[in-house]
Design a protein around this motif. Structure first.
Motif, mmCIF file in Angstrom:
data_model
loop_
_atom_site.group_PDB
_atom_site.id
_atom_site.type_symbol
_atom_site.label_atom_id
_atom_site.label_comp_id
_atom_site.label_asym_id
_atom_site.label_seq_id
_atom_site.Cartn_x
_atom_site.Cartn_y
_atom_site.Cartn_z
ATOM 1 N N ASP A 59 51.825 28.511 39.434
ATOM 2 C CA ASP A 59 51.725 29.024 38.061
ATOM 3 C C ASP A 59 52.314 30.447 38.048
ATOM 4 O O ASP A 59 51.761 31.353 38.677
ATOM 5 N N SER A 61 52.366 32.715 35.838
ATOM 6 C CA SER A 61 51.585 33.802 35.229
ATOM 7 C C SER A 61 50.195 33.924 35.848
ATOM 8 O O SER A 61 49.382 34.710 35.384
ATOM 9 N N ASN A 62 49.948 33.161 36.884
ATOM 10 C CA ASN A 62 48.666 33.279 37.613
ATOM 11 C C ASN A 62 47.480 33.181 36.653
ATOM 12 O O ASN A 62 46.520 33.952 36.759
ATOM 13 N N SER A 63 47.571 32.236 35.687
ATOM 14 C CA SER A 63 46.621 32.238 34.558
ATOM 15 C C SER A 63 45.160 32.151 34.971
ATOM 16 O O SER A 63 44.343 32.936 34.485
ATOM 17 N N ARG A 66 44.080 35.231 36.858
ATOM 18 C CA ARG A 66 44.026 36.357 35.906
ATOM 19 C C ARG A 66 42.745 36.285 35.070
ATOM 20 O O ARG A 66 42.057 37.272 34.854
ATOM 21 N N ARG A 67 42.414 35.055 34.610
ATOM 22 C CA ARG A 67 41.212 34.889 33.776
ATOM 23 C C ARG A 67 39.946 35.227 34.580
ATOM 24 O O ARG A 67 39.068 35.938 34.108
ATOM 25 N N GLY A 77 43.179 40.385 30.614
ATOM 26 C CA GLY A 77 44.158 39.771 31.521
ATOM 27 C C GLY A 77 45.525 40.435 31.440
ATOM 28 O O GLY A 77 46.244 40.530 32.433
ATOM 29 N N SER A 78 45.886 40.896 30.258
ATOM 30 C CA SER A 78 47.206 41.515 30.079
ATOM 31 C C SER A 78 47.296 42.869 30.785
ATOM 32 O O SER A 78 48.372 43.430 30.916
#
Ligand SMILES: Cc1ncc(COP(=O)(O)O)c(C=O)c1O
Length: 366
Positions: A59, A61-63, A66-67, A77-78
């Motif tokens: 992934d 964006s390392n979702s 990150r979450r 997260g941003s």
């Protein structure tokens, strides 16, 4: 004709790798500030599950990671940067912020990767000596900040000296430093710092968009072999710029899966800190009996000064002959004979103490 390399490559120092002086592989490896504890069973299971999808790219964006980091640390997260180890984030910060004409301020001796940032960018490095207690001299660092400064690095606790400065002093530095200077507080070892709650520095992010707190899964989580780190940032601009200068998919799928799982086991983090602090205390006692002076360690390693007249290389050789590997101070910027020793398992620390005792006893009379 030989290949001609760029000026940049000629400037970049090599990272000092751990090396002994004996032919046999070390039995006790206390040279790289690794965790002596293997990854948790649940983390190993998560890695095993992730193996099935390795035909796919990770992934980008390392979702999920990150979450989970956002939930764990209360930072959107941003405003989180993820990296292939926290070194990846450091190097990306150098690329995103520095260039010829710019300046970078950091203490010395400190983490061996910092000189790489100026060398690779052509920026000027201003190094500020540590104070008498081998801690960052934040006032002196502040006085070196100019209109050309783009980045200040504060390593807390500091590698290699193991010492920490109070968070209040860092807050004071941030209050004074101009807003155009990005301040990275490298907190690779913050979980081992008993002077401060590792959650406290996060509160500074709200008031300082120029601040980033650099953390890693390499130390207390014992995942350095996978390479995953992160930065909690005061603004969205820094993570965005860091992503711009890196290749896509910089954090591999196994590292993402392992880090997500590791975050779910905070109890294990506490257990490991307790075990490390117990070793910290017992090694300090043992070294004290050998008459060795130590810096005040708030990390998973200690920084010890060899008694006058002892040759650092000789001591390293004596330890290596006894198959104990530690890090020589000279390779880490020390101007006096010193060793950096990572806390291992109790039996490893015992073996180190015994080996050091033998080496000292065999040294010529001082
Ligand atoms: C102060 C400091 N920062 C960052 C790192 C890099 O850790 P990693 O790239 O494994 O996250 C280290 C590793 O030893 C370190 O000592």
């Amino acid at each position: 004709m030989a290949i001609e390399f760029s000026e940049r490559v000629r400037r970049i120092p090599s990272y000092p790798v751990a090396g002994g002086y004996a032919d046999e592989a070390p039995l006790v490896r206390l040279a790289s500030n690794e965790s002596p504890h293997p990854p948790l069973a649940a983390v190993r299971d998560a890695i095993e599950r992730a193996l099935a999808d390795l035909n796919r790219y990770p992934d980008p964006s390392n979702s999920l990671l990150r979450r989970r980091l956002s939930e764990r640390y209360g930072v959107p997260g941003s405003r989180i940067a993820i990296g292939n180890g926290s070194c990846d984030i450091l190097l990306a910060a150098g690329e995103a912020l520095l260039e010829s004409g710019a300046e970078l301020v950091y203490a010395w001796p400190s983490f061996s990767v910092y000189p790489h940032l100026s060398a690779s960018s052509g920026a000027r490095a201003i190094t500020v000596p540590l104070d008498a207690d081998e801690r960052h001299d934040l006032e002196a660092m502040l006085s070196e900040v100019t209109h050309a400064t783009r980045l200040a690095l504060i390593c807390n606790p500091n590698n290699p000296t193991s010492t920490a400065v109070p968070l209040a002093d860092i807050a004071g530095f941030l209050a004074e430093v101009p807003a155009h200077v990005c301040v990275i507080v490298d907190e690779a070892y913050c979980e081992f710092n008993l002077l401060e709650d590792p959650e406290s520095s996060i509160e500074l992010l709200a008031a300082h968009p120029n601040l980033a707190l650099l953390r890693t899964f390499s130390k207390v989580h014992g995942l350095c072999g996978l390479r995953v780190g992160f930065a909690l940032c005061g603004s969205e601009e820094l993570p965005r710029a860091l992503d711009q200068v890196r290749q896509p998919f910089f954090c591999n799928a196994l590292a993402q899966a392992a880090a997500v799982e590791a975050l779910a086991h905070q109890d294990a983090v506490i257990d490991r800190v307790v075990a490390t602090v117990a070793e910290r205390n017992s090694l300090a006692e043992g070294l004290g009996k050998l008459g060795i002076e130590l810096a005040d360690s708030q990390a998973n390693f200690c920084w010890l000064h060899l008694p006058d007249g002892l040759d650092e290389a000789e001591v390293m050789r004596g330890l290596a002959e006894r198959r104990v590997l530690v890090r020589a101070g000279a390779a880490l910027g020390s101007s006096t004979p010193a060793l950096r020793v990572t806390y291992g398992l109790p039996a490893e620390n015992e073996r180190f103490l015994q080996a050091l005792g033998e080496v000292l006893a065999a040294a010529p009379a001082r």
